[in-house]
Design a protein around this motif. Structure first.
Motif, PDB file in Angstrom:
ATOM      1  N   ALA A 228       0.846  -1.207   0.000  1.00  0.00           N
ATOM      2  CA  ALA A 228       0.000   0.000   0.000  1.00  0.00           C
ATOM      3  C   ALA A 228       0.867   1.237   0.000  1.00  0.00           C
ATOM      4  O   ALA A 228       1.991   1.210   0.491  1.00  0.00           O
ATOM      5  N   PRO A 229       0.355   2.352  -0.561  1.00  0.00           N
ATOM      6  CA  PRO A 229       1.139   3.594  -0.511  1.00  0.00           C
ATOM      7  C   PRO A 229       1.305   4.031   0.952  1.00  0.00           C
ATOM      8  O   PRO A 229       0.373   3.891   1.738  1.00  0.00           O
ATOM      9  N   GLY A 230       2.457   4.542   1.291  1.00  0.00           N
ATOM     10  CA  GLY A 230       2.725   4.910   2.693  1.00  0.00           C
ATOM     11  C   GLY A 230       2.100   6.244   3.064  1.00  0.00           C
ATOM     12  O   GLY A 230       1.500   6.925   2.225  1.00  0.00           O
ATOM     13  N   THR A 231       2.257   6.606   4.329  1.00  0.00           N
ATOM     14  CA  THR A 231       1.636   7.854   4.795  1.00  0.00           C
ATOM     15  C   THR A 231       2.441   9.081   4.330  1.00  0.00           C
ATOM     16  O   THR A 231       2.064  10.205   4.622  1.00  0.00           O
ATOM     17  N   ASN A 232       3.543   8.843   3.610  1.00  0.00           N
ATOM     18  CA  ASN A 232       4.283   9.969   3.044  1.00  0.00           C
ATOM     19  C   ASN A 232       4.234   9.957   1.521  1.00  0.00           C
ATOM     20  O   ASN A 232       5.118  10.471   0.851  1.00  0.00           O
ATOM     21  N   HIS A 233       3.195   9.357   0.996  1.00  0.00           N
ATOM     22  CA  HIS A 233       3.034   9.292  -0.464  1.00  0.00           C
ATOM     23  C   HIS A 233       2.842  10.714  -1.009  1.00  0.00           C
ATOM     24  O   HIS A 233       2.160  11.537  -0.382  1.00  0.00           O
ATOM     25  N   PRO A 234       3.413  11.016  -2.213  1.00  0.00           N
ATOM     26  CA  PRO A 234       3.274  12.371  -2.787  1.00  0.00           C
ATOM     27  C   PRO A 234       1.828  12.814  -3.016  1.00  0.00           C
ATOM     28  O   PRO A 234       1.555  14.010  -3.108  1.00  0.00           O
ATOM     29  N   ALA A 235       0.894  11.850  -3.031  1.00  0.00           N
ATOM     30  CA  ALA A 235      -0.525  12.226  -3.214  1.00  0.00           C
ATOM     31  C   ALA A 235      -1.043  12.985  -2.000  1.00  0.00           C
ATOM     32  O   ALA A 235      -2.091  13.626  -2.064  1.00  0.00           O
ATOM     33  N   LEU A 236      -0.311  12.906  -0.882  1.00  0.00           N
ATOM     34  CA  LEU A 236      -0.755  13.608   0.330  1.00  0.00           C
ATOM     35  C   LEU A 236      -0.163  15.008   0.442  1.00  0.00           C
ATOM     36  O   LEU A 236      -0.499  15.758   1.351  1.00  0.00           O
ATOM     37  N   PHE A 237       0.762  15.325  -0.458  1.00  0.00           N
ATOM     38  CA  PHE A 237       1.443  16.625  -0.359  1.00  0.00           C
ATOM     39  C   PHE A 237       0.942  17.606  -1.413  1.00  0.00           C
ATOM     40  O   PHE A 237       0.696  17.227  -2.546  1.00  0.00           O
ATOM     41  N   THR A 238       0.825  18.841  -0.995  1.00  0.00           N
ATOM     42  CA  THR A 238       0.382  19.858  -1.939  1.00  0.00           C
ATOM     43  C   THR A 238       1.154  21.151  -1.699  1.00  0.00           C
ATOM     44  O   THR A 238       1.628  21.396  -0.580  1.00  0.00           O
ATOM     45  N   GLN A 239       1.272  21.963  -2.746  1.00  0.00           N
ATOM     46  CA  GLN A 239       1.995  23.225  -2.578  1.00  0.00           C
ATOM     47  C   GLN A 239       1.085  24.434  -2.744  1.00  0.00           C
ATOM     48  O   GLN A 239       1.488  25.559  -2.506  1.00  0.00           O
ATOM     49  N   HIS A 240      -0.157  24.197  -3.174  1.00  0.00           N
ATOM     50  CA  HIS A 240      -1.143  25.278  -3.300  1.00  0.00           C
ATOM     51  C   HIS A 240      -2.465  24.742  -2.788  1.00  0.00           C
ATOM     52  O   HIS A 240      -2.764  23.574  -2.988  1.00  0.00           O
ATOM     53  N   PHE A 241      -3.248  25.590  -2.183  1.00  0.00           N
ATOM     54  CA  PHE A 241      -4.607  25.165  -1.844  1.00  0.00           C
ATOM     55  C   PHE A 241      -5.532  26.372  -1.856  1.00  0.00           C
ATOM     56  O   PHE A 241      -5.080  27.514  -1.960  1.00  0.00           O
TER      57      PHE A 241
END
Ligand SMILES: Nc1ncnc2c1ncn2[C@@H]1O[C@H](COP(=O)(O)OP(=O)(O)OP(=O)(O)O)[C@@H](O)[C@H]1O
Length: 346
Positions: A228-241
């Motif tokens: 499974a993808p880990g809790t630091n997968h890039p899908a959890l990171f964002t640079q704009h919101f």
């Protein structure tokens, strides 16, 4: 002969150390202090009672006895239910991560309680034990607002309030108490099963019982944890919101008003350090915002609040409505979610 009339102030007493020391400091300053304990949750509606209401009320009574001030117990169960708890459930059902404390401040402490003080206690002065508060309210004081927690503890010890130094700080959402979150939330939101899919392969890797049971970035039980993808997968990171309508304490910052963008200090959740961000407008009247971060941040969760500062001074805040395009989506075009859709949506 002159008669000195002491100014009356109501101190919201929660049964915790910060409000106990706040009441003490106000009394030392010469105010006519009256304590107020708010009952916001009806434990008799709740079968699995673990709410600390009784203990907190007992502690509030203890402080007031020690300080020789009166204590009023006010029932805001209805207001809390309608203005805080129902929106809290709605948010969870819509996959958001709500912050009931902010709604409680807005609708209960700084609205219902303030109104109660004016109508029943002949004063419009209120004090609370908040430290980091995003409001500049004319009639509200924060006596421990600029005191270090270690000093608050010292003051408590020096004034026979050691019981509060030992008391465990309230953590998380008070009405949930010590029980598991899903045990609590299942009483209010029915199970709605769905698949858990791997973000990269789209393969089904598990089953969930409703999105309301989960928040962004949280670990979930799945059959094949190894792949499974880990809790630091890039899908959890964002640079704009993006945020919903912003609330400014004084007025819209000048450079923002004139240029449509400005730089300020930003804080997301208590545990994060303050960072400098670029704030720009994402709606014609500068109400909705786009926030650009200097580095990608994990789990920017829609429903939570972004708070803006100029150094120590709180400028305002806004509720996050979209966590933008993740680092993972940026790498895999076309993006799974296009954050620009917000511009069309609103
Ligand atoms: N049930 C309550 N009745 C009256 N006031 C309350 C109640 N709950 C919170 N407050 C007020 O709001 C302030 C902030 O509460 P919160 O629980 O967020 O923070 P806290 O740092 O744990 O405060 P404390 O140590 O006083 O419990 C409290 O200091 C108190 O003044």
């Amino acid at each position: 002969m002159s008669i000195h009339v002491r100014k009356r102030i109501i101190c919201a007493i929660s049964g915790g150390i910060d409000s106990a020391v706040s009441a003490l400091l106000l009394k030392k300053k010469g105010y006519d202090v009256i304590g107020c304990f708010m009952k916001n949750w009806d434990k008799y509606d709740d079968n699995t009672v673990t709410c600390t209401l009784d203990k907190d009320l007992e502690d509030a009574e203890y402080v007031c006895r020690k300080l020789q001030i009166k204590l009023h117990v006010v029932d805001f169960v209805k207001q809390y239910w309608n203005k805080v708890f129902i929106p809290f459930l709605d948010d969870y059902q819509n996959g958001l991560t709500p912050n009931p404390d902010i709604l409680c401040n807005k609708y209960v402490k700084f609205d219902a309680l303030l109104t109660y003080c004016k109508q029943h206690l002949q004063t419009e002065l209120l004090a609370t034990g908040h430290y980091d508060i995003n409001y500049a309210l004319k009639y509200v004081q924060f006596p421990v607002g600029d005191i270090l927690k270690s000093d608050v503890k010292k003051i408590a010890l020096e004034n026979s309030l050691e019981r509060f130094v030992q008391k465990r700080e309230s953590m998380g959402i008070c009405f949930i108490g010590k029980r598991k979150f899903h045990v609590f939330i299942d009483q209010f939101i029915s199970e709605l099963k769905g698949d858990i899919r791997h973000i990269e392969t789209n393969n089904i890797i598990g089953e969930h019982k409703g999105i309301h049971r989960h928040t962004l970035g949280q670990r979930i039980p799945i059959y094949d944890r190894q792949h499974a993808p880990g809790t630091n997968h890039p899908a959890l990171f964002t640079q704009h919101f993006h945020t919903d309508a912003s609330h400014w304490i004084d007025e819209i910052p000048y450079t923002f008003k004139t240029n449509g963008h400005f730089e300020c200090d930003f804080k997301f959740q208590h545990r994060h350090k303050t960072i400098v961000v670029q704030v720009s407008s994402s709606s014609p009247n500068n109400t909705r915002l786009k926030i650009s971060l200097p580095i990608p941040i994990r789990s920017i969760s829609p429903g939570q609040y972004a708070v803006f500062y100029n150094g120590e001074e709180c400028l305002g805040g806004a509720r996050i409505i979209d966590n933008g395009t993740s680092l993972y989506e940026l790498k895999h075009s076309p993006p799974l979610i296009n954050s620009d859709r917000l511009l069309n949506k609103y």
